[in-house]
Scaffold this active site. Structure first.
Site, PDB file in Angstrom:
ATOM      1  CE1 TYR A 138      60.719 -47.017 -26.158  1.00  0.00           C
ATOM      2  CE2 TYR A 138      60.285 -46.848 -28.200  1.00  0.00           C
ATOM      3  CZ  TYR A 138      60.296 -47.412 -27.461  1.00  0.00           C
ATOM      4  OH  TYR A 138      60.868 -48.333 -27.976  1.00  0.00           O
ATOM      5  CG  ASP A 165      63.718 -39.490 -31.806  1.00  0.00           C
ATOM      6  OD1 ASP A 165      62.560 -39.516 -33.729  1.00  0.00           O
ATOM      7  OD2 ASP A 165      63.640 -40.199 -30.926  1.00  0.00           O
ATOM      8  CE  LYS A 198      56.376 -44.945 -33.657  1.00  0.00           C
ATOM      9  NZ  LYS A 198      57.270 -44.190 -32.482  1.00  0.00           N
TER      10      LYS A 198
HETATM   11  C1  LIG Z   1      58.460 -44.839 -31.934  1.00  0.00           C
HETATM   12  C2  LIG Z   1      58.992 -44.689 -31.529  1.00  0.00           C
HETATM   13  C3  LIG Z   1      60.753 -44.315 -31.911  1.00  0.00           C
HETATM   14  C4  LIG Z   1      61.047 -46.250 -32.100  1.00  0.00           C
HETATM   15  O1  LIG Z   1      60.775 -46.639 -33.686  1.00  0.00           O
HETATM   16  P1  LIG Z   1      60.666 -47.631 -33.708  1.00  0.00           P
HETATM   17  O2  LIG Z   1      60.701 -48.080 -34.844  1.00  0.00           O
HETATM   18  O3  LIG Z   1      59.320 -48.273 -32.133  1.00  0.00           O
HETATM   19  O4  LIG Z   1      62.169 -48.690 -32.647  1.00  0.00           O
HETATM   20  C5  LIG Z   1      61.747 -43.600 -31.547  1.00  0.00           C
HETATM   21  N1  LIG Z   1      61.624 -42.609 -31.895  1.00  0.00           N
HETATM   22  C6  LIG Z   1      59.984 -42.019 -31.019  1.00  0.00           C
HETATM   23  C7  LIG Z   1      60.105 -40.796 -30.549  1.00  0.00           C
HETATM   24  C8  LIG Z   1      59.210 -43.114 -31.224  1.00  0.00           C
HETATM   25  O5  LIG Z   1      58.329 -42.383 -31.174  1.00  0.00           O
END
Ligand SMILES: *Cc1c(COP(=O)(O)O)cnc(C)c1O
Length: 439
Positions: free
Chosen positions: A152, A247, A275
C-alpha cells in the site's frame, strides 16, 4: 490489567458515538479500516491515551498495538512531544511562509537517511508517494510504474492497484473511480519475486519509470524481503534506467533509525516517509538524490505544493520525536527489538499450546500473526490466512484489554513505553483468547 477485565467490558458510550458518527461520515469513520468491518464488532471511541495504554469513551483501558498505525513509537502523550507542540502553538499554528524548524527536521532526516540528499515536506504518506512518482516520471520521461501485490502506498489513483490491507480487507481488487487508463500504467507484481520484475523490464523496454515498494511489507501483514531481493531490485532498476522508490512511510524510524535503508544497506533514488516522522501530526516526506529533487518547482518543471506543508506544529512534533530517537538510538532500538520479540514469540507459544496454527512474521517492532501454518512471503500466501479465526481472536483480545490492528492484513506495532507488565498481560490474554476460539 486488573482482575475485573475478565468481565466483558461495556461499550455503551462508544456505541452511541458510533451511531452519531454514522450520521455524518460514511461508515462512521474518516478512514475505512477504523470501522472494524473485517473483524466484526463495534470500534471503541478513544478518549485519551498515555504511554502504551488507550482509554475509550466507556473508561475501558487497552494495551495499544496500533500506535496510531505507526507514529506513536515513543508512546502516547510523550512529554517532550506534547511540550514541543504546545510551545510551537503559542507562536501561531501556521504562517504559509518558511520557518527554521523545517530545516531543523530535514537536517535530522538527512543524517538518518544518507540516500536522501534533498527533501520536500508534505502532509501525508499519500502525498509523498504520489509526488515521488510524478518526479520519477518526469525524470525518466516514462509512464509505467511497477508496484507489488499487497503493498500500500496511499490512496492516489495510480497506486490503488492490488493495494493490500484496507483494500484487501474489503475484498476490492483496486478501487471504483480509478479510470482503467490510469490503472493500466501501474503493473502489480508478486513480492519477493525478482524474475517477475526482470520479465516486466523485458516486456516493456525503456517504458518503466520506477519500481516502488515497501522494503518490509506492512500492509499485507508483515512480510520481510527475502535475502537478496532488495539488492536485486536496486541492480535491475539501475541497469534499466528506472528509479527505485523505497516507501518507508511505515518502516522509517521503526525497523531501524534509518529504516529499511539502514537495515538492508539500500541506496534508493527516492525515499518516502510519514507516520513516525511527524510524531503523530500529519507529515509526509519525499526525498532523495538532489538531481531528481531539483526538478521540483520552483527550481524545475515538476509542480508540487501544499498550503500546510512543513507546518510548524508538525515540524515541532517531528523534531521532538526524531531527536529523541537519534539521541537514544542504541537503547531505543534494542528495547523495541526485545519487547517485540517477547510479545510476538510469547503469543505464538500460546497458539501452539492451544493447537492454533500460526505463522509469525516480524522485523523489529512490526509483526503479524497470520492464522495459518505456512510460510508467508507474498500477498497470495498471506491471503490464505483464516480471517474468520483472526476476527474471533481480535474480539477476544479486545474484550481482554488488548487492542490489535483490526485486520489480518495489518502489522502490529509497539513502542518504547510497552514494558514487561504489558507483555505479560498480552500473552495471558492471548492464551485465553486462543483457547476460546478453538472451543
Ligand atoms: C500509511 C502508508 C502510506 C500512506 O500514508 P498516509 O499518511 O495514510 O496517506 C503509504 N505508504 C505506506 C507504506 C504506508 O504504510
Amino acid at each position: 490489567m486488573s482482575s475485573e477485565t475478565t468481565k466483558t467490558p461495556t461499550h455503551t458510550r462508544s456505541h452511541e458515538l458510533q451511531q452519531r458518527a454514522e450520521r455524518y461520515f460514511p461508515g462512521g469513520v474518516n478512514s475505512p479500516v477504523r470501522a472494524f468491518r473485517a473483524v466484526g464488532g463495534a470500534p471503541p471511541f478513544v478518549e485519551r491515551a498515555e504511554g502504551p495504554w488507550v482509554v475509550d469513551a466507556d473508561g475501558n483501558r487497552y494495551i495499544d498495538y496500533v500506535g496510531s498505525w505507526g507514529p506513536m513509537i515513543l508512546g502516547h502523550a510523550f512529554r517532550p512531544v506534547v511540550e514541543a507542540i504546545a510551545r510551537a502553538a503559542r507562536n501561531s499554528a501556521s504562517f504559509g511562509a518558511s520557518t527554521a524548524s523545517e530545516a531543523d527536521l530535514a537536517e535530522r532526516i538527512v543524517t538518518c537517511y544518507p540516500a536522501i540528499e534533498k527533501i520536500r515536506f508534505v502532509s501525508s504518506g499519500t502525498e509523498a508517494t504520489m509526488s515521488a512518482i510524478r518526479l520519477a516520471r518526469a525524470a525518466t520521461g516514462r509512464k509505467i510504474i511497477i508496484k507489488f501485490e499487497g503493498c500500500y502506498h496511499g490512496h492516489a489513483d495510480g497506486l490503488l492497484v492490488k493495494a493490500g490491507s484496507g483494500v484487501a480487507t474489503f475484498g476490492i481488487p483496486g478501487s471504483a473511480g480509478v479510470p482503467e487508463e490510469i490503472a493500466a500504467l501501474t503493473h502489480a507484481l508478486p513480492y519477493n519475486d525478482t524474475a517477475a520484475v526482470e520479465s516486466a523490464f523485458d516486456a516493456h523496454p525503456n517504458q518503466i519509470a520506477a519500481v516502488i515498494l515497501e522494503p518490509v511489507v506492512g500492509n499485507a501483514g508483515c512480510i520481510p524481503p527475502m535475502p537478496g531481493y532488495l539488492e536485486a531490485l536496486r541492480e535491475l532498476t539501475r541497469r534499466e534506467g528506472a528509479l527505485l522508490i523505497v516507501d518507508e512511510v511505515m518502516t522509517g524510524f521503526r525497523v531501524a533509525l534509518g529504516g529499511a535503508c539502514e537495515l538492508y544497506r539500500l541506496d534508493p533514488d527516492l525515499v518516502t516517509l510519514g507516520k513516525i516522522v511527524g510524531g503523530g501530526l500529519p507529515v509526509g516526506v519525499f526525498g532523495g538524490k538532489q538531481r531528481y529533487m531539483d526538478m521540483l518547482a520552483p527550481l524545475g518543471p515538476v509542480y508540487q505544493a501544499g498550503t500546510l506543508s512543513g507546518n510548524p506544529l508538525a515540524m515541532a512534533a517531528g523534531i521532538a520525536t526524531v531527536g529523541y530517537l537519534q539521541e537514544h538510538k542504541a537503547e531505543v532500538y534494542a528495547r523495541l527489538e526485545s519487547t517485540s520479540k517477547a510479545v510476538a514469540d510469547g503469543v505464538a507459544a500460546e497458539a501452539a499450546k492451544a493447537g492454533v496454527a500460526l505463522t509469525t512474521n516480524r522485523v523489529g517492532a512490526m509483526w503479524t500473526w497470520f492464522f495459518q501454518g505456512d510460510l508467508v512471503t507474498n500477498y497470495d500466501e498471506a491471503a490464505k490466512s483464516d480471517t474468520a479465526a483472526f476476527g474471533r481472536f481480535h474480539r477476544a483480545m479486545l474484550d481482554r484489554g488488548v487492542w490489535l490492528p483490526p485486520s489480518q492484513f495489518e502489522a502490529a506495532f509497539l513502542g518504547t513505553t510497552h514494558g514487561d507488565a504489558e507483555v505479560k498481560a498480552t500473552i495471558e490474554a492471548a492464551g485465553e483468547a486462543f483457547r476460546l476460539i478453538v472451543d
